[in-house]
Design an enzyme around this catalytic site. Structure first.
Site, PDB file in Angstrom:
ATOM      1  N   TYR A  96       8.093  -7.258  -7.942  1.00 36.79           N
ATOM      2  CA  TYR A  96       7.744  -6.079  -7.150  1.00 36.79           C
ATOM      3  C   TYR A  96       7.502  -4.882  -8.072  1.00 36.79           C
ATOM      4  O   TYR A  96       6.463  -4.226  -8.001  1.00 36.79           O
ATOM      5  CB  TYR A  96       8.872  -5.767  -6.157  1.00 36.79           C
ATOM      6  N   GLY A 150      12.638 -10.854   4.222  1.00 40.87           N
ATOM      7  CA  GLY A 150      11.565  -9.860   4.222  1.00 40.87           C
ATOM      8  C   GLY A 150      11.551  -9.012   5.484  1.00 40.87           C
ATOM      9  O   GLY A 150      10.522  -8.439   5.836  1.00 40.87           O
ATOM     10  N   ASP A 170       9.773   0.802   4.727  1.00 37.31           N
ATOM     11  CA  ASP A 170      10.872   0.138   5.446  1.00 37.31           C
ATOM     12  C   ASP A 170      11.834   1.148   6.056  1.00 37.31           C
ATOM     13  O   ASP A 170      12.212   1.052   7.225  1.00 37.31           O
ATOM     14  CB  ASP A 170      11.647  -0.783   4.499  1.00 37.31           C
ATOM     15  N   THR A 221       0.830  -1.214   0.000  1.00 32.88           N
ATOM     16  CA  THR A 221       0.000   0.000   0.000  1.00 32.88           C
ATOM     17  C   THR A 221       0.863   1.262   0.000  1.00 32.88           C
ATOM     18  O   THR A 221       0.399   2.329  -0.388  1.00 32.88           O
ATOM     19  CB  THR A 221      -0.918   0.037   1.243  1.00 32.88           C
ATOM     20  N   SER A 251      18.144  -4.645   4.058  1.00 32.52           N
ATOM     21  CA  SER A 251      18.722  -3.625   3.174  1.00 32.52           C
ATOM     22  C   SER A 251      18.340  -2.215   3.632  1.00 32.52           C
ATOM     23  O   SER A 251      19.185  -1.316   3.625  1.00 32.52           O
ATOM     24  CB  SER A 251      18.333  -3.856   1.715  1.00 32.52           C
TER      25      SER A 251
HETATM   26  C1  GLA Z   1       9.053  -4.016   0.376  1.00 37.29           C
HETATM   27  C2  GLA Z   1       9.191  -2.530   0.062  1.00 37.29           C
HETATM   28  C3  GLA Z   1       8.201  -1.695   0.842  1.00 37.29           C
HETATM   29  C4  GLA Z   1       6.784  -2.234   0.704  1.00 37.29           C
HETATM   30  C5  GLA Z   1       6.742  -3.736   0.934  1.00 37.29           C
HETATM   31  C6  GLA Z   1       5.396  -4.331   0.619  1.00 37.29           C
HETATM   32  O1  GLA Z   1       9.421  -4.270   1.688  1.00 37.29           O
HETATM   33  O2  GLA Z   1      10.503  -2.101   0.338  1.00 37.29           O
HETATM   34  O3  GLA Z   1       8.279  -0.350   0.444  1.00 37.29           O
HETATM   35  O4  GLA Z   1       6.237  -1.884  -0.539  1.00 37.29           O
HETATM   36  O5  GLA Z   1       7.716  -4.428   0.168  1.00 37.29           O
HETATM   37  O6  GLA Z   1       4.440  -3.861   1.496  1.00 37.29           O
END
Ligand code: GLA
Length: 373
Positions: free
Chosen positions: A204, A106, A154, A18, A110
């Site tokens: 992505y 996940g 993130d 989102t 990074s």
């Molecule tokens: C990765 C991206 C974030 C976000 C998530 C999915 O972690 O770095 O910005 O889009 O995926 O929610």
């Protein structure tokens, strides 16, 4: 001058995919993170050493150019590049880092590396950039230098989180609110599928494009220019459905529903209504699996096993998807049984035995030590 900083990883409680649709997210920083020591040099070299990999590299600030690749040094190099692009005067530095965030799970190792670098540069060069600016520069490094079109979640979580709190972010205005998450008797369990997110980069960026395509079709249908999927309602998506390719309909519907779920989850956590919060987490996983199609069989098995276990309020994949972790909100006393059940259900089915971590919501990037040399 020499500094030592800590930057945490992040786990997302709810609000997946989102952020780049100008929407809402509710991540938290993990206790796991990266510790970086950095010292100013007298020249314009960045000498970076990754302790966990036993590797070292030297880069000249004058030669930094985007599009190099996805090596570990591209993250600190990208941050230096973003600072220079912004007109910040930075000097060369020796940086050494190590940490305990599992890579490719996940949990934003990074972003933590970017944020640690940005904080170190900020202190070393006395730039006094504010926290939001730091997060934005890290995102720029990832988008433009590394080439992953990630949103702001993130880096924002790694910079601005607070201990015991989730971080509710409006990814359009960048307004944020710390949501109380110190949940007595509960655990946030992370179950790592140990599937590496190999598809994540290309898929992505593809999801981002699909969202833009869906928005263009919705705007055409509505005869308006809404700026992002955040500005679209569920009714509008349904009304436009006949004119939309099935894939784009699914993507748009997921984003609209996920945004609503985040707002409801914030309220549920504020009220201490874990049943509701858990239901929203489960629904988020289903949407990521069926509509947004970024889950994978291993994550589905972990989530479904958790859903069926006693004492689990909710569970969902967290992060970009295609591998990595499931996060489960579970009663502390039920955690051992959950682990046992996961191991039983996955033995002989998954290629690797899942790993378990747990975390309390932790604070954002911080200075651990500082010395004038
Ligand atoms: C990765 C991206 C974030 C976000 C998530 C999915 O972690 O770095 O910005 O889009 O995926 O929610």
């Amino acid at each position: 001058m020499r500094v030592k900083v800590f930057a945490p990883g992040r786990v997302n409680l709810i609000g997946e995919h989102t952020d780049y649709n100008d929407g809402f997210v509710l991540p938290l920083a993990t206790e796991m993170g990266i510790i970086m020591e950095a010292a100013l040099r007298g020249d314009s070299l960045i000498r970076a050493r990754a302790l966990d990999m036993g590797e070292e590299t030297s880069l000249s600030l004058a030669d930094l150019a985007p599009g190099g690749g996805r090596n570990w040094w591209d993250y600190p190099a990208g941050v230096c590049w973003a600072f220079l692009e912004e007109g910040c005067r930075i000097r060369g530095a020796d940086i050494t880092f190590g940490g305990d965030i599992p890579i490719g799970s996940g949990l934003s190792s990074s972003a933590a590396l970017e944020v640690a670098t940005a904080a170190a540069l900020n202190y070393l060069n006395n730039l006094q950039l504010d926290p939001v600016k730091l997060a934005l520069l890290c995102q720029k490094a990832e988008n433009k230098y590394v080439g992953v079109q990630s949103g702001i979640m993130d880096q924002f979580a790694s910079v601005l989180s607070r201990s015991g709190k989730g971080l509710f972010i409006d990814c359009r205005s960048l307004e944020y609110e710390h949501v109380f998450l110190d949940l007595p008797g509960q655990e946030l369990a992370l179950i790592d599928s140990r599937v590496k997110r190999s598809l994540a980069g290309s898929e992505y960026n593809r999801r981002r494009e699909e969202c833009m395509e869906a928005l263009a079709l919705l705007n055409k249908y509505l005869g308006e220019t809404r700026l992002s999927l955040r500005d679209i309602t569920g009714e509008e998506v349904e009304a436009a459905r006949p004119g939309m390719p099935a894939i784009l309909y699914r993507r748009a519907r997921f984003v609209v529903e996920e945004n609503r779920r985040v707002l409801e989850a914030v309220k549920a956590f504020q009220k201490g209504d874990l049943r509701k919060a858990g239901q929203l987490m489960n629904a988020s996983h289903e949407g990521l699996r069926d509509l947004y199609q970024v889950s994978c069989p291993e994550l589905d098995l972990l989530a479904e096993t958790a859903w069926a276990a006693p004492g689990v309020w909710g569970a969902r994949m967290t992060g970009a998807g295609f591998g990595g972790c499931v996060i489960a909100l579970v009663e502390k006393e039920s955690l051992p049984a959950l682990k046992k059940r996961i191991l039983e259900k996955t033995a002989g089915v998954l290629a690797k035995q899942p790993h378990f971590y747990h975390t309390r919501p932790a604070g954002g990037v911080r200075l651990l030590d500082q010395a004038d040399l």
